[in-house]
Design an enzyme around this catalytic site. Structure first.
Site, PDB file in Angstrom:
ATOM      1  N   ASN A  15       0.873  -1.180   0.000  1.00  0.00           N
ATOM      2  CA  ASN A  15       0.000   0.000   0.000  1.00  0.00           C
ATOM      3  C   ASN A  15       0.907   1.225   0.000  1.00  0.00           C
ATOM      4  OD1 ASN A  15      -1.729   2.091   0.516  1.00  0.00           O
ATOM      5  ND2 ASN A  15      -2.384   1.360   2.540  1.00  0.00           N
ATOM      6  N   SER A  59       3.836  -2.053  10.320  1.00  0.00           N
ATOM      7  CA  SER A  59       5.292  -2.049  10.537  1.00  0.00           C
ATOM      8  C   SER A  59       5.964  -3.376  10.184  1.00  0.00           C
ATOM      9  CB  SER A  59       5.613  -1.635  11.978  1.00  0.00           C
ATOM     10  OG  SER A  59       5.189  -0.296  12.208  1.00  0.00           O
ATOM     11  N   LYS A 116       0.168   4.229  -0.201  1.00  0.00           N
ATOM     12  CA  LYS A 116      -0.452   5.410   0.427  1.00  0.00           C
ATOM     13  C   LYS A 116      -0.215   6.639  -0.466  1.00  0.00           C
ATOM     14  CE  LYS A 116      -0.071   3.135   4.834  1.00  0.00           C
ATOM     15  NZ  LYS A 116       0.058   3.204   6.277  1.00  0.00           N
ATOM     16  N   GLY A 126       2.771   2.422  10.754  1.00  0.00           N
ATOM     17  CA  GLY A 126       3.702   3.533  10.571  1.00  0.00           C
ATOM     18  C   GLY A 126       4.378   3.976  11.856  1.00  0.00           C
ATOM     19  N   HIS A 146      -9.399   0.877   5.240  1.00  0.00           N
ATOM     20  CA  HIS A 146      -8.093   1.114   5.862  1.00  0.00           C
ATOM     21  C   HIS A 146      -8.273   2.044   7.063  1.00  0.00           C
ATOM     22  CE1 HIS A 146      -4.000   2.418   6.541  1.00  0.00           C
ATOM     23  NE2 HIS A 146      -3.625   1.342   5.885  1.00  0.00           N
ATOM     24  N   GLU A 162      -6.678   4.470   8.076  1.00  0.00           N
ATOM     25  CA  GLU A 162      -6.530   5.907   7.784  1.00  0.00           C
ATOM     26  C   GLU A 162      -7.823   6.465   7.187  1.00  0.00           C
ATOM     27  OE1 GLU A 162      -2.841   5.491   5.640  1.00  0.00           O
ATOM     28  OE2 GLU A 162      -1.908   4.897   7.537  1.00  0.00           O
ATOM     29  N   GLU A 215      -4.946  -4.978  10.699  1.00  0.00           N
ATOM     30  CA  GLU A 215      -3.974  -3.900  10.842  1.00  0.00           C
ATOM     31  C   GLU A 215      -4.226  -3.163  12.159  1.00  0.00           C
ATOM     32  OE1 GLU A 215      -2.219  -2.767   6.685  1.00  0.00           O
ATOM     33  OE2 GLU A 215      -3.659  -1.306   7.388  1.00  0.00           O
TER      34      GLU A 215
HETATM   35  P1  13P Z   1       3.266   0.440   7.659  1.00  0.00           P
HETATM   36  O1  13P Z   1       3.790  -0.859   7.067  1.00  0.00           O
HETATM   37  O2  13P Z   1       3.965   1.647   7.150  1.00  0.00           O
HETATM   38  O3  13P Z   1       3.181   0.363   9.157  1.00  0.00           O
HETATM   39  O4  13P Z   1       1.741   0.578   7.137  1.00  0.00           O
HETATM   40  C1  13P Z   1       0.883  -0.480   7.244  1.00  0.00           C
HETATM   41  C2  13P Z   1      -0.338  -0.178   6.472  1.00  0.00           C
HETATM   42  O5  13P Z   1      -1.107   0.677   6.837  1.00  0.00           O
HETATM   43  C3  13P Z   1      -0.556  -0.906   5.223  1.00  0.00           C
HETATM   44  O6  13P Z   1      -1.830  -0.675   4.720  1.00  0.00           O
END
Ligand code: 13P
Length: 250
Positions: A9, A211, A11, A172, A94, A96, A166
Site C-alpha cells: 500500500n 510495521s 499510500k 507507521g 483502511h 486511515e 492492521e
Molecule cells: P506500515 O507498514 O507503514 O506500518 O503501514 C501499514 C499499512 O497501513 C498498510 O496498509
C-alpha cells in the site's frame, strides 16, 4: 491451500519517476513464484503502473473506492473505473480512511459490496486502536467491523475477499504486533467467519499489516493463520519489499 499474498500500500507517496524506478526493481525479482504480489499506487498512477506490470505476475490494487456506481460524486472513483484501468484488488476500510476521513463500518461495508459488484476483490482492513487494545476490546472492535460486512454482504461474499488485520497502533509507528498477538487476532477473524461457514473460513486469506519489514516478516508470516501481509512504508523500497515477499515464500 491458501496462496499467500503480499500487498504494497503505497499510500500518498510516489511520483511517475519514483514509481517507474520502484516497479523496475520489483520486476527484476519477479519470477512468478511464491506469494501473489499486489501493488496499490495512488489513483492517478494506476493506469501507468498497470501498463508497467502488464507482462509480469504482479497484480494491481487500489487504496480506496466510492461505494456509489456512478454519478454526481465529485472527486470520487468508482469500482468500475478501477476495473477499467486494470485493478484486481481494492483496499476498503483502511484505518486511515476510518480515522482520518470518518468512514464508519456501514460505509466500509457498502464499499466492500461495490467492489465485488464489479468482480474485484476487496481487501477488508480491520483493527483496533491502542486505547481499545489496552482496555481489552480488540475482539469486540474487530468482531464489530467484520459483522457490519457480514450483515450487508453475507458470509458467501468472503469467498471472494481478503481480510487484513492492521492494528492501528502498529501502522507507521515502527511497533509491530508480536507474532503471537497477530496470530491470536487472525485466529479470531477466521473463527468469526467459521462460525457461519467453516469450509469458506479455511480458505480465507487473512493478511497482517503494521510495521512489517524484511527483518520481522518471516516470524509473523510463519504463524498458522497469517497468510501474508499488507505493507506500507517498506513497500516503497524495492529491495526491502522483495525480501518481504521472499519471507512469505520461504
Ligand atoms: P506500515 O507498514 O507503514 O506500518 O503501514 C501499514 C499499512 O497501513 C498498510 O496498509
Amino acid at each position: 491451500m491458501r496462496r499467500p499474498l503480499v500487498a504494497g500500500n503505497w499510500k500518498m507517496h510516489g511520483s511517475r519517476a519514483e514509481n517507474t524506478r520502484l516497479i523496475e526493481e520489483l520486476l527484476r525479482g519477479d519470477e512468478g513464484v511464491g506469494p501473489e504480489v499486489v501493488v496499490c499506487p495512488p489513483f492517478v498512477y494506476l493506469w501507468e503502473v498497470s501498463r508497467q506490470i502488464r507482462d509480469s505476475s504482479i497484480v494491481l490494487g487500489a487504496q480506496d473506492v466510492c461505494a456509489e456506481a456512478q454519478g454526481a460524486y465529485t472527486g470520487e472513483v468508482s469500482a468500475a473505473m478501477l476495473r477499467d484501468v486494470g485493478c484486481r484488488y481494492v483496499i476498503v476500510g483502511h484505518s486511515e480512511r476510518r480515522h482520518l476521513y470518518q468512514e464508519d463500518d456501514q460505509a466500509v461495508a457498502r464499499k466492500f459490496v461495490a467492489v465485488q459488484r464489479e468482480g474485484l476483490v476487496p481487501i477488508l482492513c480491520v483493527g483496533e486502536t491502542l486505547a481499545e487494545r489496552e482496555r481489552g476490546a480488540t475482539e469486540d472492535v474487530v468482531g464489530r467491523q467484520l459483522e457490519a460486512v457480514l450483515a450487508l454482504a453475507g458470509v458467501a461474499a468472503f469467498s471472494q475477499a481478503v481480510v487484513a488485520y492492521e492494528p492501528v497502533w502498529a501502522i507507521g509507528t515502527g511497533k509491530n504486533a508480536s507474532a503471537e498477538q497477530a496470530q491470536a487476532v487472525h485466529a479470531f477473524v477466521r473463527s468469526r467467519i467459521a462460525a457461519k461457514d467453516a469450509i469458506l473460513a479455511a480458505s480465507l486469506r487473512v493478511l497482517y499489516g503494521g510495521s512489517v519489514k524484511a527483518a520481522n516478516a518471516a516470524e509473523i508470516f510463519a504463524q498458522a493463520d497469517v497468510d501474508g501481509g499488507l505493507i506500507g512504508g517498506a513497500s516503497l523500497k524495492g529491495e526491502e519489499f522483495r525480501r518481504i515477499c521472499q519471507a512469505v515464500a520461504g
